[in-house]
Design an enzyme around this catalytic site. Structure first.
Site, PDB file in Angstrom:
ATOM      1  N   ASN A   1       0.986  -1.356   0.127  1.00 24.32           N
ATOM      2  CA  ASN A   1      -0.004  -0.008   0.116  1.00 24.32           C
ATOM      3  C   ASN A   1       0.622   1.213  -0.052  1.00 24.32           C
ATOM      4  OD1 ASN A   1      -2.538  -1.313   0.130  1.00 24.32           O
ATOM      5  ND2 ASN A   1      -2.094  -1.364   2.727  1.00 24.32           N
TER       6      ASN A   1
ATOM      7  N   LYS B   1       0.888  -4.260   4.802  1.00 23.41           N
ATOM      8  CA  LYS B   1       1.658  -5.367   5.726  1.00 23.41           C
ATOM      9  C   LYS B   1       2.570  -6.309   4.901  1.00 23.41           C
ATOM     10  CE  LYS B   1      -2.650  -5.217   8.807  1.00 23.41           C
ATOM     11  NZ  LYS B   1      -2.257  -4.207   9.450  1.00 23.41           N
TER      12      LYS B   1
ATOM     13  N   ALA C   1       4.272  -5.748   2.301  1.00 22.54           N
ATOM     14  CA  ALA C   1       5.651  -5.241   2.002  1.00 22.54           C
ATOM     15  C   ALA C   1       6.468  -4.691   3.090  1.00 22.54           C
ATOM     16  CB  ALA C   1       5.008  -3.850   1.095  1.00 22.54           C
TER      17      ALA C   1
ATOM     18  N   GLU D   1      -4.459  -9.086   4.169  1.00 28.67           N
ATOM     19  CA  GLU D   1      -4.976  -7.985   3.472  1.00 28.67           C
ATOM     20  C   GLU D   1      -5.222  -8.370   2.017  1.00 28.67           C
ATOM     21  OE1 GLU D   1      -3.809  -3.764   5.741  1.00 28.67           O
ATOM     22  OE2 GLU D   1      -2.582  -4.709   4.273  1.00 28.67           O
TER      23      GLU D   1
ATOM     24  N   ASN E   1      -3.232 -10.216  17.632  1.00 33.89           N
ATOM     25  CA  ASN E   1      -3.204  -9.818  18.745  1.00 33.89           C
ATOM     26  C   ASN E   1      -4.593 -10.253  19.593  1.00 33.89           C
ATOM     27  OD1 ASN E   1      -5.465  -8.342  17.862  1.00 33.89           O
ATOM     28  ND2 ASN E   1      -4.217  -6.802  17.123  1.00 33.89           N
TER      29      ASN E   1
ATOM     30  N   GLY F   1       4.450  -6.284  25.336  1.00 32.84           N
ATOM     31  CA  GLY F   1       5.481  -7.416  24.683  1.00 32.84           C
ATOM     32  C   GLY F   1       4.573  -8.547  24.100  1.00 32.84           C
TER      33      GLY F   1
ATOM     34  N   ASP G   1       4.648   6.220  16.933  1.00 35.58           N
ATOM     35  CA  ASP G   1       3.691   5.757  15.866  1.00 35.58           C
ATOM     36  C   ASP G   1       3.763   4.383  15.983  1.00 35.58           C
ATOM     37  OD1 ASP G   1       2.139   5.220  13.671  1.00 35.58           O
ATOM     38  OD2 ASP G   1       3.267   6.204  12.129  1.00 35.58           O
TER      39      ASP G   1
ATOM     40  N   THR H   1       2.295   2.346  13.854  1.00 37.23           N
ATOM     41  CA  THR H   1       2.151   1.597  12.550  1.00 37.23           C
ATOM     42  C   THR H   1       3.082   0.769  12.223  1.00 37.23           C
ATOM     43  OG1 THR H   1       0.844   3.648  11.985  1.00 37.23           O
ATOM     44  CG2 THR H   1       1.116   2.125  10.381  1.00 37.23           C
TER      45      THR H   1
ATOM     46  N   ASP I   1       4.173  -5.663  11.896  1.00 39.23           N
ATOM     47  CA  ASP I   1       4.818  -6.221  10.800  1.00 39.23           C
ATOM     48  C   ASP I   1       6.238  -6.405  11.156  1.00 39.23           C
ATOM     49  OD1 ASP I   1       2.300  -6.020   9.377  1.00 39.23           O
ATOM     50  OD2 ASP I   1       3.033  -3.944   8.631  1.00 39.23           O
TER      51      ASP I   1
HETATM   52  O1  RIB Z   1       0.493  -2.838   9.540  1.00 36.19           O
HETATM   53  C1  RIB Z   1       0.528  -1.442   8.998  1.00 36.19           C
HETATM   54  C2  RIB Z   1       0.129  -1.531   7.665  1.00 36.19           C
HETATM   55  O2  RIB Z   1      -1.318  -1.860   7.869  1.00 36.19           O
HETATM   56  C3  RIB Z   1       0.207  -0.036   6.978  1.00 36.19           C
HETATM   57  O3  RIB Z   1       1.437   0.142   6.432  1.00 36.19           O
HETATM   58  C4  RIB Z   1      -1.105  -0.005   6.199  1.00 36.19           C
HETATM   59  O4  RIB Z   1      -0.797  -0.115   4.993  1.00 36.19           O
HETATM   60  C5  RIB Z   1      -1.826  -1.044   6.485  1.00 36.19           C
HETATM   61  O5  RIB Z   1      -1.729  -2.097   5.633  1.00 36.19           O
END
Ligand code: RIB
Length: 298
Positions: free
Chosen positions: A11, A40, A42, A139, A183, A218, A239, A241, A245
């Site tokens: 994404n 996720k 990538a 995804e 999670n 953790g 952040d 985000t 991953d």
């Molecule tokens: O896990 C984080 C990712 O989830 C973000 O980069 C976003 O693109 C979503 O796919």
């Protein structure tokens, strides 16, 4: 060198930062906007490559300018994109991400990611068969997730299933994974349970080995059927985000060192990932991870 194959989404992340999240119907003035590569699949591919793995990604991009930027970004990270399709008349995936107080809210529009097919996974069987570990998330179409799990089993390559975003799955699929890494909400969704139920009880009842992530607290994994806690590493969160991953990628890269070591390294890598804005900017190199592990007693 550890070889990792990732089957998953790609994404462009459109990120806004604000002091708090807007209420429904409210307009807020934000502080920052950035457009950064994500997805996720990538992200897991990039995190594994930064940790020193040789990585192949199976996925799809549109024929738009975002697709070109995203593909170039993957090449810059040294990722093999032979099995990343460029689809005609199709948009690339995007994620609108709101960040406030270190937490995030995400809306993903899958676009090309919705067209990653089981046939593409089959076509990548040589790369998947040569991998030490395969990573797959949700995804992309669930039939493609299933095809990845089944191919991993057929080729006897361990597959880590990261069941994100949360969706119910046939329980039989979970048994095909070497590890499932939800999670708490994702685990409850998978098992059709109440998310408020004690996660340790859910872990005991799961039909597969579970490594459960708990953010700053953790992670938990099972040893002889009983949940074991790996504490989180203390950092200043900017952040979250991409933290999951990074966790999954590190777990895959270090799995050959045994589960307890891999989970500890995964927690350390995920902690570093949350210290910068954007899914990939905090993902550590192997050296950065080693320094974090030496610094902390977690
Ligand atoms: O896990 C984080 C990712 O989830 C973000 O980069 C976003 O693109 C979503 O796919």
């Amino acid at each position: 060198m550890t070889r990792i194959a990732v089957v998953g989404s790609i994404n462009m992340d459109l990120v806004t930062v604000s002091a708090r999240f807007p209420a429904p119907g409210e307009t807020l003035l934000g502080e920052r906007f950035l457009s950064v590569p994500g997805g996720k699949g990538a992200n897991q591919a990039v995190a594994a490559a930064r940790l020193g793995a040789e990585v192949t990604l199976v996925g799809a991009l549109g024929d738009d300018s975002l697709g070109t930027q995203l593909r170039d970004g993957l090449h810059d990270e040294g990722i093999d994109t032979t099995h990343v399709a460029r689809l005609d008349d199709c948009a690339s995936g995007t994620a609108s991400i709101s960040v406030a107080g270190g937490e995030n809210q995400i809306v993903v529009v899958p676009a090309a990611n919705a067209r990653v097919t089981p046939a593409q996974v089959e076509a990548a069987h040589a790369a998947i068969g040569a991998a030490d570990v395969v990573l797959v998330q949700m995804e992309i179409p669930l039939e493609t997730v299933e095809a990845t799990l089944r191919l991993g089993q057929r080729l006897q390559v361990p597959v880590i299933l990261n069941p994100a975003p949360a969706q119910p799955l046939p329980l039989a699929w979970l048994k095909l994974a070497r590890y499932v890494t939800p999670n708490q909400l994702e685990l409850a969704t998978l098992l059709g349970a109440d998310p408020a139920e004690d996660f340790r009880a859910l872990m005991r009842h799961a039909p597969c080995p579970v490594v459960l992530t708990r953010g700053a607290e953790g992670a938990w994994y099972r040893e002889q059927g009983e949940p074991v806690h790996q504490p989180g590493f203390s950092v200043e969160a900017v952040d979250s985000t991409g933290a999951g991953d990074t966790f999954n990628a590190a777990l895959a890269v270090f799995l050959h060192e045994g589960l307890p070591v891999a989970v500890r390294k995964a927690c350390a890598a995920a902690a570093l990932a949350v210290t910068r804005l954007g899914a990939r900017s905090g993902m550590p190199s192997k050296d950065e991870l080693d320094r974090q592990l030496t610094r902390s007693s977690a």
